[in-house]
Design a protein around this motif. Structure first.
Motif, PDB file in Angstrom:
ATOM      1  N   TYR A 140     -32.742 102.757 -21.999  1.00  0.00           N
ATOM      2  CA  TYR A 140     -34.007 102.586 -22.729  1.00  0.00           C
ATOM      3  C   TYR A 140     -33.849 101.515 -23.809  1.00  0.00           C
ATOM      4  O   TYR A 140     -32.808 101.440 -24.466  1.00  0.00           O
ATOM      5  CB  TYR A 140     -34.419 103.891 -23.424  1.00  0.00           C
ATOM      6  N   PHE A 157     -30.316 110.721 -30.074  1.00  0.00           N
ATOM      7  CA  PHE A 157     -31.488 110.651 -29.180  1.00  0.00           C
ATOM      8  C   PHE A 157     -31.402 109.392 -28.301  1.00  0.00           C
ATOM      9  O   PHE A 157     -31.622 109.444 -27.087  1.00  0.00           O
ATOM     10  CB  PHE A 157     -32.753 110.624 -30.058  1.00  0.00           C
ATOM     11  N   VAL A 158     -31.031 108.275 -28.927  1.00  0.00           N
ATOM     12  CA  VAL A 158     -30.903 107.006 -28.188  1.00  0.00           C
ATOM     13  C   VAL A 158     -29.774 107.135 -27.161  1.00  0.00           C
ATOM     14  O   VAL A 158     -29.917 106.721 -26.000  1.00  0.00           O
ATOM     15  CB  VAL A 158     -30.638 105.836 -29.175  1.00  0.00           C
ATOM     16  N   LYS A 159     -28.676 107.756 -27.569  1.00  0.00           N
ATOM     17  CA  LYS A 159     -27.513 107.921 -26.681  1.00  0.00           C
ATOM     18  C   LYS A 159     -27.866 108.781 -25.461  1.00  0.00           C
ATOM     19  O   LYS A 159     -27.394 108.544 -24.357  1.00  0.00           O
ATOM     20  CB  LYS A 159     -26.384 108.593 -27.481  1.00  0.00           C
ATOM     21  N   GLN A 160     -28.751 109.745 -25.684  1.00  0.00           N
ATOM     22  CA  GLN A 160     -29.145 110.636 -24.574  1.00  0.00           C
ATOM     23  C   GLN A 160     -30.076 109.941 -23.567  1.00  0.00           C
ATOM     24  O   GLN A 160     -30.414 110.519 -22.540  1.00  0.00           O
ATOM     25  CB  GLN A 160     -29.862 111.871 -25.126  1.00  0.00           C
ATOM     26  N   HIS A 161     -30.520 108.734 -23.895  1.00  0.00           N
ATOM     27  CA  HIS A 161     -31.445 108.021 -23.006  1.00  0.00           C
ATOM     28  C   HIS A 161     -30.922 106.621 -22.696  1.00  0.00           C
ATOM     29  O   HIS A 161     -31.516 105.619 -23.115  1.00  0.00           O
ATOM     30  CB  HIS A 161     -32.848 107.957 -23.634  1.00  0.00           C
ATOM     31  N   ILE A 181     -38.151 103.613 -25.944  1.00  0.00           N
ATOM     32  CA  ILE A 181     -38.182 104.681 -26.952  1.00  0.00           C
ATOM     33  C   ILE A 181     -38.941 104.118 -28.140  1.00  0.00           C
ATOM     34  O   ILE A 181     -38.721 102.959 -28.524  1.00  0.00           O
ATOM     35  CB  ILE A 181     -36.749 105.065 -27.386  1.00  0.00           C
ATOM     36  N   LEU A 215     -41.176 106.990 -24.810  1.00  0.00           N
ATOM     37  CA  LEU A 215     -40.680 108.275 -25.328  1.00  0.00           C
ATOM     38  C   LEU A 215     -40.834 108.247 -26.832  1.00  0.00           C
ATOM     39  O   LEU A 215     -40.419 107.270 -27.473  1.00  0.00           O
ATOM     40  CB  LEU A 215     -39.188 108.411 -25.027  1.00  0.00           C
ATOM     41  N   LYS A 259     -38.155 100.833 -19.741  1.00  0.00           N
ATOM     42  CA  LYS A 259     -38.158 102.174 -20.343  1.00  0.00           C
ATOM     43  C   LYS A 259     -37.991 102.022 -21.858  1.00  0.00           C
ATOM     44  O   LYS A 259     -37.041 101.382 -22.316  1.00  0.00           O
ATOM     45  CB  LYS A 259     -37.038 103.015 -19.742  1.00  0.00           C
ATOM     46  N   VAL A 296     -35.062 100.264 -27.521  1.00  0.00           N
ATOM     47  CA  VAL A 296     -35.463 101.059 -28.687  1.00  0.00           C
ATOM     48  C   VAL A 296     -36.358 100.233 -29.621  1.00  0.00           C
ATOM     49  O   VAL A 296     -35.962  99.160 -30.093  1.00  0.00           O
ATOM     50  CB  VAL A 296     -34.220 101.553 -29.455  1.00  0.00           C
ATOM     51  N   TRP A 337     -40.380 109.668 -30.784  1.00  0.00           N
ATOM     52  CA  TRP A 337     -39.711 110.501 -31.790  1.00  0.00           C
ATOM     53  C   TRP A 337     -40.795 111.341 -32.473  1.00  0.00           C
ATOM     54  O   TRP A 337     -41.929 110.878 -32.655  1.00  0.00           O
ATOM     55  CB  TRP A 337     -39.005 109.610 -32.807  1.00  0.00           C
TER      56      TRP A 337
END
Ligand code: 13P
Ligand code: SF4
Length: 329
Positions: free
Chosen positions: A122, A115-119, A161, A181, A159, A124, A183
């Motif tokens: 951002y 999920f982190v890799k896809q954004h 997460i 964003l 940005k 975290v 989880w």
């Protein structure tokens, strides 16, 4: 040190007949230079024998400053991991290794890393209720005591997460105006409180104030008189002139609330019908006085954290402790 079977996740040895558990635990604490750190969700007897009782931020802060050789974490596994990561050279014990957390479990490290890799781009932010492996993919850890302030310490256009608790994340988005964003995780205890039953209780006790932990669902938080971490709810109840409270968090906190406020009434908020009917965290309650006694006696089971994971996970934990200290939290 001892050849003891812990295949069940705890030392399953009989306690000799006639043993005074309280006196023996106190004696072993002194002899072994051990401290017992207990979360507010532990049973009353464990809270009473603990050297420190607190919320998850306080437990991490105490772990960081104690000079004891052994820490017994009476809480759940992620709290023990956090203490071990902060104090790698100390022996960190937990009475029952099975004391997990449904919220931490709702965020597997591999899926979170993806999920982190896809954004990209951002930052975290992870709630402390996560495994060490999730913390290793995190920029800064927060607890419910400091989440708002730590989120606000990022520039407004950063940005972000936030994982894994969607209820806490939604609440923090609301109070900070951020659009983190989220989880999709939740705690099985806090997400089960019934708005309908709470409203009925409020009708029955119109003078009662509703105290709610931010892991509760939005509908509960919207009608709450105070939203906060366990420590914040305790402080509010103690400082308030109100004499009656409905408490929407794990009912272990009622022990300290009643102790500090013998003249006030605390009513546990009722869960919906899908649960056991109480608001106890089954994981937290796996720790018992007998297991605590055996843990101190045999110095087992011990919390172990993979070294490579611990090297990464300490960074966001340290950042949390440093930001909290600079803000006086
Ligand atoms: P606190 O941060 O308020 O201690 O909460 C921890 C927890 O597990 C809530 O369910
Ligand atoms: Fe985890 Fe919920 Fe239990 Fe807290 S109450 S330890 S969040 S399962």
């Amino acid at each position: 040190m001892f050849d003891v079977d812990i295949s069940k996740g705890y030392v399953d040895m009989p306690v000799p007949e006639g043993v005074d558990l309280v006196a023996e635990i106190e004696k072993m604490k002194r002899e072994k230079n051990a401290v017992v750190l207990a979360h507010y969700y532990q049973s009353g007897d464990i809270q009473d024998i603990a050297d420190y009782v607190g919320d998850s931020l306080a437990l991490a802060q105490w772990a960081a400053k104690t000079d004891a050789s052994i820490l017994v974490l009476c809480g759940v596994h992620f709290m023990g991991e956090t203490a071990k990561i902060i104090c790698p050279d100390k022996k960190v014990l937990i009475p029952d290794l099975n004391a997990g957390c449904s919220l931490a479990d709702s965020c597997p490290a591999d899926a979170f890393a993806e999920f982190v890799k896809q954004h990209p781009g951002y930052k975290v932010i992870s709630y402390v209720n996560t495994s060490a492996a999730v913390k290793a993919h995190t920029d800064v850890v927060v607890t419910s005591s400091n989440a708002k302030q730590i989120v606000e310490s990022f520039p407004a256009d950063e940005k972000l997460i936030f994982g894994p608790d969607k209820n806490l994340g939604n609440y923090i988005n609301g109070v900070t105006g951020r659009h983190m964003l989220l989880w999709d995780g939740a705690c099985h205890v806090h997400s089960q409180f019934s708005l309908e039953k709470i409203v009925a209780l409020k009708k029955q006790y119109p003078d009662a104030l509703l105290l709610a932990h931010p892991e509760c669902k939005r509908d509960i938080l919207l009608v709450a008189d105070k939203v906060g971490s366990t420590a914040a709810l305790l402080r509010f109840a103690t400082q308030s002139d109100c004499k009656r409270f409905i408490v929407a968090t794990e009912s272990g906190i009622l022990h300290e609330m009643k102790k500090n406020n013998p003249d006030k009434e605390f009513i546990p908020a009722p869960p919906d019908d899908s649960t056991c009917g109480c608001s106890e965290c089954n994981f937290m309650r796996l720790n018992t006085m007998k297991k605590l006694y055996n843990t101190l006696k045999y110095e087992l089971p011990e919390i172990v954290v993979d070294e490579a994971i611990a090297r990464e996970a300490i960074k966001p934990i340290r950042r949390m402790l440093d930001i909290s200290a600079s803000l006086g939290i």
